[in-house]
Scaffold this motif. Structure first.
Motif, mmCIF file in Angstrom:
data_model
loop_
_atom_site.group_PDB
_atom_site.id
_atom_site.type_symbol
_atom_site.label_atom_id
_atom_site.label_comp_id
_atom_site.label_asym_id
_atom_site.label_seq_id
_atom_site.Cartn_x
_atom_site.Cartn_y
_atom_site.Cartn_z
ATOM 1 N N TYR A 82 0.639 -30.180 -19.256
ATOM 2 C CA TYR A 82 1.975 -29.845 -19.737
ATOM 3 C C TYR A 82 2.012 -28.459 -20.377
ATOM 4 O O TYR A 82 1.013 -27.989 -20.912
ATOM 5 C CB TYR A 82 2.443 -30.890 -20.755
ATOM 6 N N GLU A 83 3.201 -27.869 -20.383
ATOM 7 C CA GLU A 83 3.393 -26.530 -20.924
ATOM 8 C C GLU A 83 2.990 -26.435 -22.400
ATOM 9 O O GLU A 83 2.522 -25.399 -22.863
ATOM 10 C CB GLU A 83 4.858 -26.119 -20.753
ATOM 11 N N SER A 84 3.139 -27.514 -23.145
ATOM 12 C CA SER A 84 2.818 -27.524 -24.579
ATOM 13 C C SER A 84 1.326 -27.370 -24.851
ATOM 14 O O SER A 84 0.924 -27.063 -25.967
ATOM 15 C CB SER A 84 3.306 -28.827 -25.205
ATOM 16 N N GLY A 85 0.487 -27.623 -23.822
ATOM 17 C CA GLY A 85 -0.960 -27.610 -24.007
ATOM 18 C C GLY A 85 -1.562 -29.001 -23.921
ATOM 19 O O GLY A 85 -2.761 -29.178 -24.028
ATOM 20 N N LEU A 86 -0.717 -29.998 -23.702
ATOM 21 C CA LEU A 86 -1.145 -31.390 -23.595
ATOM 22 C C LEU A 86 -1.665 -31.678 -22.188
ATOM 23 O O LEU A 86 -1.110 -31.212 -21.200
ATOM 24 C CB LEU A 86 0.057 -32.304 -23.897
ATOM 25 N N SER A 87 -2.735 -32.460 -22.133
ATOM 26 C CA SER A 87 -3.256 -32.978 -20.873
ATOM 27 C C SER A 87 -3.265 -34.496 -20.982
ATOM 28 O O SER A 87 -3.772 -35.041 -21.965
ATOM 29 C CB SER A 87 -4.673 -32.463 -20.625
ATOM 30 N N ILE A 88 -2.696 -35.158 -19.993
ATOM 31 C CA ILE A 88 -2.708 -36.625 -19.959
ATOM 32 C C ILE A 88 -3.422 -37.038 -18.696
ATOM 33 O O ILE A 88 -3.154 -36.521 -17.612
ATOM 34 C CB ILE A 88 -1.286 -37.211 -19.977
ATOM 35 N N ASN A 89 -4.359 -37.976 -18.855
ATOM 36 C CA ASN A 89 -5.019 -38.522 -17.677
ATOM 37 C C ASN A 89 -4.893 -40.036 -17.670
ATOM 38 O O ASN A 89 -4.851 -40.680 -18.713
ATOM 39 C CB ASN A 89 -6.485 -38.092 -17.589
ATOM 40 N N VAL A 90 -4.796 -40.586 -16.470
ATOM 41 C CA VAL A 90 -4.788 -42.028 -16.272
ATOM 42 C C VAL A 90 -6.028 -42.373 -15.470
ATOM 43 O O VAL A 90 -6.276 -41.799 -14.411
ATOM 44 C CB VAL A 90 -3.518 -42.496 -15.527
ATOM 45 N N MET A 91 -6.816 -43.287 -16.017
ATOM 46 C CA MET A 91 -7.989 -43.834 -15.329
ATOM 47 C C MET A 91 -7.616 -45.272 -14.983
ATOM 48 O O MET A 91 -7.381 -46.091 -15.878
ATOM 49 C CB MET A 91 -9.202 -43.810 -16.271
ATOM 50 N N TYR A 92 -7.522 -45.567 -13.691
ATOM 51 C CA TYR A 92 -7.023 -46.859 -13.253
ATOM 52 C C TYR A 92 -7.983 -47.451 -12.222
ATOM 53 O O TYR A 92 -7.977 -47.054 -11.057
ATOM 54 C CB TYR A 92 -5.623 -46.675 -12.643
ATOM 55 N N ALA A 93 -8.824 -48.366 -12.681
ATOM 56 C CA ALA A 93 -9.790 -49.001 -11.775
ATOM 57 C C ALA A 93 -9.030 -49.812 -10.728
ATOM 58 O O ALA A 93 -8.073 -50.518 -11.054
ATOM 59 C CB ALA A 93 -10.733 -49.899 -12.560
ATOM 60 N N LEU A 94 -9.457 -49.712 -9.490
ATOM 61 C CA LEU A 94 -8.763 -50.403 -8.406
ATOM 62 C C LEU A 94 -9.111 -51.885 -8.343
ATOM 63 O O LEU A 94 -8.345 -52.665 -7.802
ATOM 64 C CB LEU A 94 -9.056 -49.701 -7.076
ATOM 65 N N ASP A 95 -10.243 -52.284 -8.909
ATOM 66 C CA ASP A 95 -10.547 -53.717 -8.954
ATOM 67 C C ASP A 95 -9.979 -54.304 -10.252
ATOM 68 O O ASP A 95 -9.808 -53.628 -11.248
ATOM 69 C CB ASP A 95 -12.042 -53.993 -8.805
ATOM 70 N N GLU A 96 -9.678 -55.584 -10.220
ATOM 71 C CA GLU A 96 -9.019 -56.258 -11.349
ATOM 72 C C GLU A 96 -9.819 -56.190 -12.645
ATOM 73 O O GLU A 96 -9.254 -56.136 -13.725
ATOM 74 C CB GLU A 96 -8.763 -57.723 -10.991
ATOM 75 N N ALA A 97 -11.139 -56.231 -12.559
ATOM 76 C CA ALA A 97 -11.975 -56.300 -13.761
ATOM 77 C C ALA A 97 -12.290 -54.926 -14.350
ATOM 78 O O ALA A 97 -12.871 -54.844 -15.425
ATOM 79 C CB ALA A 97 -13.280 -57.019 -13.427
#
Length: 153
Positions: A92-107
């Protein structure tokens, strides 16, 4: 146009409008180095306007999980899969970085991470989070926090 992030020569390409462009570029390079070293993955970003699906997915998770709407405009984003984990990053322009870590298996693990570039204030919408500090040769002091994703996306 996509851009392969070079972590040996840090560049503000695509981030020039940020008031903390140098620090945000260092943060982006820090992520690129991590993925290259751990997964041999070339971290490639594209303008947020070209990555609307990725930005939308991250925004949806933030809003549905915690009621968070980021006020700063998104500059760049990327999405990829490594070792059964779907990763998405928005810078983001403000200097923020957002990441999503999303495992594809249920566990598997699923979480949203926030990183603040050196020199930026904590955005009002993230005021409820506690931020830990870490030093980086590329990004100076990075402040980070996260939360666990509870629903399916």
């Amino acid at each position: 146009m996509s851009y392969a992030v070079d972590f040996t020569t840090v560049s503000t390409t695509g981030l020039e409008s940020s008031p903390v462009a140098d620090a945000l570029a260092g943060l982006r390079a820090n992520e690129a180095r991590y993925f290259k070293n751990k997964y041999d993955h070339v971290f490639t970003v594209e303008p947020a306007s070209d990555a609307a699906a990725t930005v939308g997915w991250v925004s949806r998770i933030l809003e549905e999980e915690r009621g968070i709407v980021i006020s700063a405009p998104a500059l760049e984003a990327t999405e990829f899969e490594v070792e059964g984990i779907r990763m998405a990053y928005v810078f983001y322009e403000s200097g923020l970085s957002i990441n999503v870590m999303y495992a594809l298996d249920e566990a598997g693990k699923r979480a949203v991470g926030f990183k603040l570039s050196d020199g930026m204030d904590v955005p009002e919408e993230l005021g409820a989070f506690k931020f830990a500090r870490q030093k980086s040769k590329l990004a100076g002091t990075i402040r980070g926090s996260y939360f666990v994703i509870k629903n399916e996306y």
